[in-house]
Design an enzyme around this catalytic site. Structure first.
Site, mmCIF file in Angstrom:
data_model
loop_
_atom_site.group_PDB
_atom_site.id
_atom_site.type_symbol
_atom_site.label_atom_id
_atom_site.label_comp_id
_atom_site.label_asym_id
_atom_site.label_seq_id
_atom_site.Cartn_x
_atom_site.Cartn_y
_atom_site.Cartn_z
ATOM 1 N N LYS A 57 -46.888 -11.182 -26.255
ATOM 2 C CA LYS A 57 -48.089 -10.510 -25.739
ATOM 3 C C LYS A 57 -49.080 -10.187 -26.860
ATOM 4 O O LYS A 57 -50.260 -10.505 -26.775
ATOM 5 C CB LYS A 57 -47.701 -9.203 -25.003
ATOM 6 C CG LYS A 57 -46.713 -9.403 -23.865
ATOM 7 C CD LYS A 57 -46.366 -8.103 -23.141
ATOM 8 C CE LYS A 57 -45.658 -7.061 -23.984
ATOM 9 N NZ LYS A 57 -44.300 -7.438 -24.440
ATOM 10 N N ARG B 80 -46.061 -0.567 -17.564
ATOM 11 C CA ARG B 80 -44.693 -0.945 -17.883
ATOM 12 C C ARG B 80 -43.707 -0.376 -16.873
ATOM 13 O O ARG B 80 -42.511 -0.617 -16.980
ATOM 14 C CB ARG B 80 -44.383 -0.323 -19.230
ATOM 15 C CG ARG B 80 -43.722 -1.250 -20.199
ATOM 16 C CD ARG B 80 -43.453 -0.381 -21.401
ATOM 17 N NE ARG B 80 -42.797 -1.048 -22.441
ATOM 18 C CZ ARG B 80 -43.415 -1.709 -23.423
ATOM 19 N NH1 ARG B 80 -44.714 -1.826 -23.436
ATOM 20 N NH2 ARG B 80 -42.716 -2.259 -24.362
ATOM 21 N N ARG C 236 -39.912 -11.284 -36.960
ATOM 22 C CA ARG C 236 -41.254 -10.712 -36.787
ATOM 23 C C ARG C 236 -41.647 -9.864 -37.997
ATOM 24 O O ARG C 236 -40.857 -9.096 -38.527
ATOM 25 C CB ARG C 236 -41.323 -9.847 -35.534
ATOM 26 C CG ARG C 236 -42.666 -9.112 -35.444
ATOM 27 C CD ARG C 236 -43.025 -8.664 -34.073
ATOM 28 N NE ARG C 236 -42.107 -7.683 -33.532
ATOM 29 C CZ ARG C 236 -42.240 -7.168 -32.325
ATOM 30 N NH1 ARG C 236 -43.231 -7.562 -31.534
ATOM 31 N NH2 ARG C 236 -41.370 -6.286 -31.884
ATOM 32 N N ARG D 86 -40.805 -3.969 -37.999
ATOM 33 C CA ARG D 86 -40.911 -2.822 -37.093
ATOM 34 C C ARG D 86 -39.578 -2.092 -36.954
ATOM 35 O O ARG D 86 -38.523 -2.725 -36.898
ATOM 36 C CB ARG D 86 -41.384 -3.304 -35.712
ATOM 37 C CG ARG D 86 -42.808 -2.869 -35.414
ATOM 38 C CD ARG D 86 -43.344 -3.504 -34.182
ATOM 39 N NE ARG D 86 -42.615 -3.119 -32.976
ATOM 40 C CZ ARG D 86 -42.994 -3.450 -31.761
ATOM 41 N NH1 ARG D 86 -44.084 -4.194 -31.594
ATOM 42 N NH2 ARG D 86 -42.302 -3.080 -30.714
ATOM 43 N N ARG E 265 -34.026 -2.559 -25.473
ATOM 44 C CA ARG E 265 -35.391 -2.712 -24.935
ATOM 45 C C ARG E 265 -35.420 -3.775 -23.839
ATOM 46 O O ARG E 265 -36.174 -3.652 -22.872
ATOM 47 C CB ARG E 265 -36.356 -3.072 -26.066
ATOM 48 C CG ARG E 265 -36.644 -1.869 -26.973
ATOM 49 C CD ARG E 265 -37.220 -2.282 -28.316
ATOM 50 N NE ARG E 265 -38.495 -2.941 -28.222
ATOM 51 C CZ ARG E 265 -38.956 -3.801 -29.127
ATOM 52 N NH1 ARG E 265 -38.244 -4.097 -30.200
ATOM 53 N NH2 ARG E 265 -40.133 -4.346 -28.975
HETATM 54 P P1 AP5 Z 1 -45.155 -10.474 -30.262
HETATM 55 O O1 AP5 Z 1 -46.448 -11.157 -29.943
HETATM 56 O O2 AP5 Z 1 -45.141 -9.393 -31.260
HETATM 57 O O3 AP5 Z 1 -44.449 -10.009 -28.913
HETATM 58 P P2 AP5 Z 1 -44.809 -8.811 -27.920
HETATM 59 O O4 AP5 Z 1 -44.665 -9.370 -26.542
HETATM 60 O O5 AP5 Z 1 -46.107 -8.168 -28.282
HETATM 61 O O6 AP5 Z 1 -43.549 -7.880 -28.235
HETATM 62 P P3 AP5 Z 1 -43.428 -6.321 -28.532
HETATM 63 O O7 AP5 Z 1 -42.074 -6.123 -29.158
HETATM 64 O O8 AP5 Z 1 -44.600 -5.814 -29.263
HETATM 65 O O9 AP5 Z 1 -43.383 -5.792 -27.102
HETATM 66 P P4 AP5 Z 1 -42.910 -4.467 -26.602
HETATM 67 O O10 AP5 Z 1 -43.493 -4.537 -25.262
HETATM 68 O O11 AP5 Z 1 -41.472 -4.174 -26.620
HETATM 69 O O12 AP5 Z 1 -43.451 -3.426 -27.698
HETATM 70 P P5 AP5 Z 1 -44.627 -2.400 -27.651
HETATM 71 O O13 AP5 Z 1 -45.229 -2.332 -28.971
HETATM 72 O O14 AP5 Z 1 -45.479 -2.660 -26.467
HETATM 73 O O15 AP5 Z 1 -44.115 -11.642 -30.671
HETATM 74 C C1 AP5 Z 1 -42.797 -11.352 -31.110
HETATM 75 C C2 AP5 Z 1 -42.429 -12.289 -32.270
HETATM 76 O O16 AP5 Z 1 -42.355 -13.630 -31.797
HETATM 77 C C3 AP5 Z 1 -43.469 -12.315 -33.396
HETATM 78 O O17 AP5 Z 1 -42.821 -12.461 -34.621
HETATM 79 C C4 AP5 Z 1 -44.342 -13.554 -33.081
HETATM 80 O O18 AP5 Z 1 -44.928 -14.118 -34.255
HETATM 81 C C5 AP5 Z 1 -43.312 -14.478 -32.446
HETATM 82 N N1 AP5 Z 1 -43.894 -15.333 -31.414
HETATM 83 C C6 AP5 Z 1 -44.878 -15.010 -30.519
HETATM 84 N N2 AP5 Z 1 -45.142 -16.044 -29.707
HETATM 85 C C7 AP5 Z 1 -44.269 -17.041 -30.056
HETATM 86 C C8 AP5 Z 1 -44.050 -18.366 -29.563
HETATM 87 N N3 AP5 Z 1 -44.762 -18.866 -28.530
HETATM 88 N N4 AP5 Z 1 -43.086 -19.123 -30.171
HETATM 89 C C9 AP5 Z 1 -42.349 -18.610 -31.221
HETATM 90 N N5 AP5 Z 1 -42.532 -17.365 -31.734
HETATM 91 C C10 AP5 Z 1 -43.483 -16.584 -31.150
HETATM 92 O O19 AP5 Z 1 -43.836 -1.042 -27.354
HETATM 93 C C11 AP5 Z 1 -42.980 -0.441 -28.287
HETATM 94 C C12 AP5 Z 1 -42.387 0.835 -27.704
HETATM 95 O O20 AP5 Z 1 -43.436 1.769 -27.397
HETATM 96 C C13 AP5 Z 1 -41.633 0.684 -26.375
HETATM 97 O O21 AP5 Z 1 -40.283 0.315 -26.583
HETATM 98 C C14 AP5 Z 1 -41.785 2.086 -25.776
HETATM 99 O O22 AP5 Z 1 -40.887 2.989 -26.355
HETATM 100 C C15 AP5 Z 1 -43.180 2.485 -26.191
HETATM 101 N N6 AP5 Z 1 -44.193 2.087 -25.191
HETATM 102 C C16 AP5 Z 1 -45.205 1.185 -25.375
HETATM 103 N N7 AP5 Z 1 -45.931 1.049 -24.250
HETATM 104 C C17 AP5 Z 1 -45.371 1.887 -23.328
HETATM 105 C C18 AP5 Z 1 -45.654 2.172 -21.965
HETATM 106 N N8 AP5 Z 1 -46.674 1.562 -21.314
HETATM 107 N N9 AP5 Z 1 -44.870 3.069 -21.329
HETATM 108 C C19 AP5 Z 1 -43.851 3.682 -21.961
HETATM 109 N N10 AP5 Z 1 -43.511 3.445 -23.254
HETATM 110 C C20 AP5 Z 1 -44.267 2.557 -23.937
HETATM 111 ZN ZN ZN Z 2 -46.600 -6.210 -29.025
#
Ligand code: AP5
Ligand code: ZN
Length: 214
Positions: free
Chosen positions: A13, A88, A123, A156, A167
């Site tokens: 994402k 989410r 990552r 991270r 997660r």
């Molecule tokens: P990346 O693009 O970083 O993936 P992402 O989908 O953004 O993953 P996140 O881990 O950021 O998602 P998340 O939803 O768990 O975390 P968030 O920060 O929202 O890609 C991942 C890796 O793969 C990278 O190294 C990239 O280079 C590689 N990659 C990408 N595309 C690729 C491809 N096509 N092929 C190969 N490699 C690829 O949330 C973190 C925490 O915050 C949550 O756990 C929760 O505690 C809290 N939180 C956030 N939002 C909320 C909410 N709305 N409600 C409640 N708690 C929340």
């Molecule tokens: Zn992300």
């Protein structure tokens, strides 16, 4: 244009959000980045969120909904925005609907869990901007450094394998039901729902998104 990116942690994402944001000139609203910024700044929200995030759990709906409502009321969101990591849970999606925030596109990134566990170990992120890289699949121009600022990249805190698996469980239990929620919204003509094969290389996913979004 208002876009929601839906998908498991590590589905890509944040990576694709960077391209969409640049191409369409709409801000990326990553609730994860907002929470990490609050932790870094040592605010009350950051102190509350840190333990929850480190455990791979979700921060409470009330806090997150308040945060997003405040953010989308800012002037730079007038022409649209890209929601990354929000909604989410069903209550978060329902709160947006009740507030009259219509969504033009819901883009679901489909990636199997085992592929995600592999991805997360490679990552690297630039903590100032949230820009995301992968040591093999999407490497920075200079190893360990952000392409734009040249600053150090970091791992991270929640990318350790046991936390990633937690997660993923939370995703399947609390976030995956949104696939049904937005599927119904699409049937009712309220949004467009597109599922993307997120296992393809980064540039192929980008090309597909460009074709969908125009
Ligand atoms: P990346 O693009 O970083 O993936 P992402 O989908 O953004 O993953 P996140 O881990 O950021 O998602 P998340 O939803 O768990 O975390 P968030 O920060 O929202 O890609 C991942 C890796 O793969 C990278 O190294 C990239 O280079 C590689 N990659 C990408 N595309 C690729 C491809 N096509 N092929 C190969 N490699 C690829 O949330 C973190 C925490 O915050 C949550 O756990 C929760 O505690 C809290 N939180 C956030 N939002 C909320 C909410 N709305 N409600 C409640 N708690 C929340
Ligand atoms: Zn992300």
């Amino acid at each position: 244009m208002r876009i929601v990116l839906l998908g498991a942690p590590g589905a890509g994402k944040g990576t694709q959000a960077q391209f969409i944001m640049e191409k369409h000139g709409i801000p990326q609203i990553s609730t994860g980045d907002m929470l990490r910024a609050a932790i870094k700044a040592g605010t009350e929200l950051g102190l509350k969120a840190k333990a929850v995030m480190d455990a791979g759990q979700l921060v409470s709906d009330d806090i997150i909904i308040g945060l997003v409502k405040e953010r989308i009321a800012q002037p730079d969101c007038a022409n649209g925005f890209l929601l990354d990591g929000f909604p989410r849970t069903i209550p978060q999606a329902q709160a947006m609907k009740d507030a009259g925030v219509a969504v033009d596109f819901v883009l679901e990134f489909d990636v199997p869990d085992e592929e995600i566990v592999k991805r997360m170990s490679g990552r690297r992120v630039h903590s100032g901007s949230g820009r995301t890289y992968h040591v093999v699949f999407n490497p920075p121009k200079v190893e360990g450094k952000d392409d734009v600022t040249g600053e150090d990249l970091v791992i991270r805190a929640d990318d350790e394998e046991t936390t990633v698996r937690k997660r993923l469980d939370v995703y399947h239990q609390q976030t995956a039901p949104l696939i049904g929620f937005y599927g119904k919204e699409a049937e009712a003509g309220n949004t467009r729902y597109v599922k993307i094969d997120g296992t393809q290389p980064v540039d192929l996913v980008s090309q597909q998104l460009a074709a969908i979004l125009g």
